[in-house]
Design a protein around this motif. Structure first.
Motif: not given
Length: 341
Positions: A25, A29, A40, A43-44
């Motif tokens: 992942r 990104r 970030k 958190d994701e």
């Protein structure tokens, strides 16, 4: 050994390790130019920022991906085009062994053992040096485990007893023998924990009875560990202890039983496919059947096993075993005759 190159993909699903899923992942990104940062991503992905930083370092230094931090965008980026995530080489044997380990845990799904076993397996796979991702859609249909019945032993009880075995501490517990109406207190020195035919057993020296005994974990309750230590005998061997047993039932026996059983043509192939006991010998018969010979110290478990074959098995020796089988069959016949009247 044949080597297989496995390409990570979204289809990896169950067979991917969590770190690889996170890194995939992150890679998506980074490739999309979104400048993800540790906060970030944490958190994701529902992990800590330190975990994300370790993954980024792994991708940068172990996988050789061109990752840098952009101070203006407050995030990471690829300094040059990256077409795909690096492939991983893994042997076919390594893949199947790891997959079988995962599948083997399935037999404990829904029991108290499921959570600790899954956690232990995840810790082992997460600690591997190579990252593994599987895209074989047919693995799940190719390998499976199924067993009839499984132990209902409580995980807390198992942990208490395993701790006593490892630390060599004497233990007290209540035990209910098969057919008994009440529990009896036992005081033992636990030597070994073993799983036989999907049932866990404790092999221990019974202090009150002065001999070694076998205890089924589902029949144990109220375990109390003492602070008294002991030393397991250097000559103790679970293999030697069970060598004259057809399962787990053992007792001091001066007489060894030379057992001979004939199986008909229908059962013969199955008998040949298994190693039933270390002492077994097989003799092919002219009518397509087979004769199984083995030496045991007791007859209880072999009697039940022979009965499970129904009319496909016939005991030739010893006479005591033939008589036991005959009595059991007669009792069964009387029971079913009465039920059909």
């Amino acid at each position: 050994m044949k080597r297989i190159r496995l390409t990570p993909s979204r289809r990896a699903g169950l067979y991917s390790r969590p770190p690889l899923e996170r890194m995939m992942r992150m890679h998506q990104r980074l490739k999309a130019g979104r400048y993800p940062n540790c906060r970030k991503l944490a958190d994701e992905l529902e992990v800590s920022a330190k975990t994300v930083q370790r993954d980024i370092d792994f991708m940068r230094y172990r996988l050789g991906l061109p990752i840098e931090y952009d101070q203006l965008h407050f995030g990471f980026y690829y300094t040059e085009p990256v077409s795909s995530f690096p492939n991983v080489d893994i042997s076919e044997g390594e893949l199947v062994a790891l997959y079988i380990g995962q599948k083997a845990l399935a037999q404990y799904k829904g029991t108290s053992f499921e959570a600790p076993l899954s956690t232990a397996f995840r810790k082992i796979t997460d600690g591997l040096r190579d990252t593994i991702s599987v895209t074989w859609s047919d693995l799940d249909s190719a390998i499976s485990f199924r067993s009839t019945g499984r132990s209902t032993a409580d995980v807390h009880l198992f942990e208490e007893l395993s701790h006593a075995v490892f630390k060599q501490l004497e233990v007290r517990f209540d035990y209910k023998k098969p057919g008994a109406n009440r529990y009896e207190q036992r005081y033992v020195r636990p030597y070994h924990l073993g799983c036989v035919e999907n049932l866990w057993y404790l092999f221990a020296f019974d202090m009150n009875r002065g001999e070694q005994r076998t205890f089924a974990l589902p029949r144990i309750r109220d375990v109390r560990l003492s602070k008294t230590g002991f030393r397991r005998p250097l000559d103790f061997s679970i293999a030697r202890y069970l060598e004259q047993s057809f399962g787990v039932f053992t007792r001091p026996a001066k007489t060894k039983h030379a057992i001979r059983i004939v199986f008909d043509e229908f059962a013969a192939p199955r008998i040949q496919e298994w190693q039933w006991h270390p002492s077994q010998k097989l003799k092919q018969l002219q009518d397509g059947g087979i004769e199984l010979s083995l030496t045991l110290g007791n007859l209880e478990e072999i009697e039940r096993w022979i009965l499970s074959w129904g009319s496909h098995a016939e005991v030739l020796a010893p006479a005591e075993l033939k008589e036991r089988i005959s009595r059991t069959v007669s009792t069964l016949a009387d029971t079913y005759r009465a039920a059909t009247r």
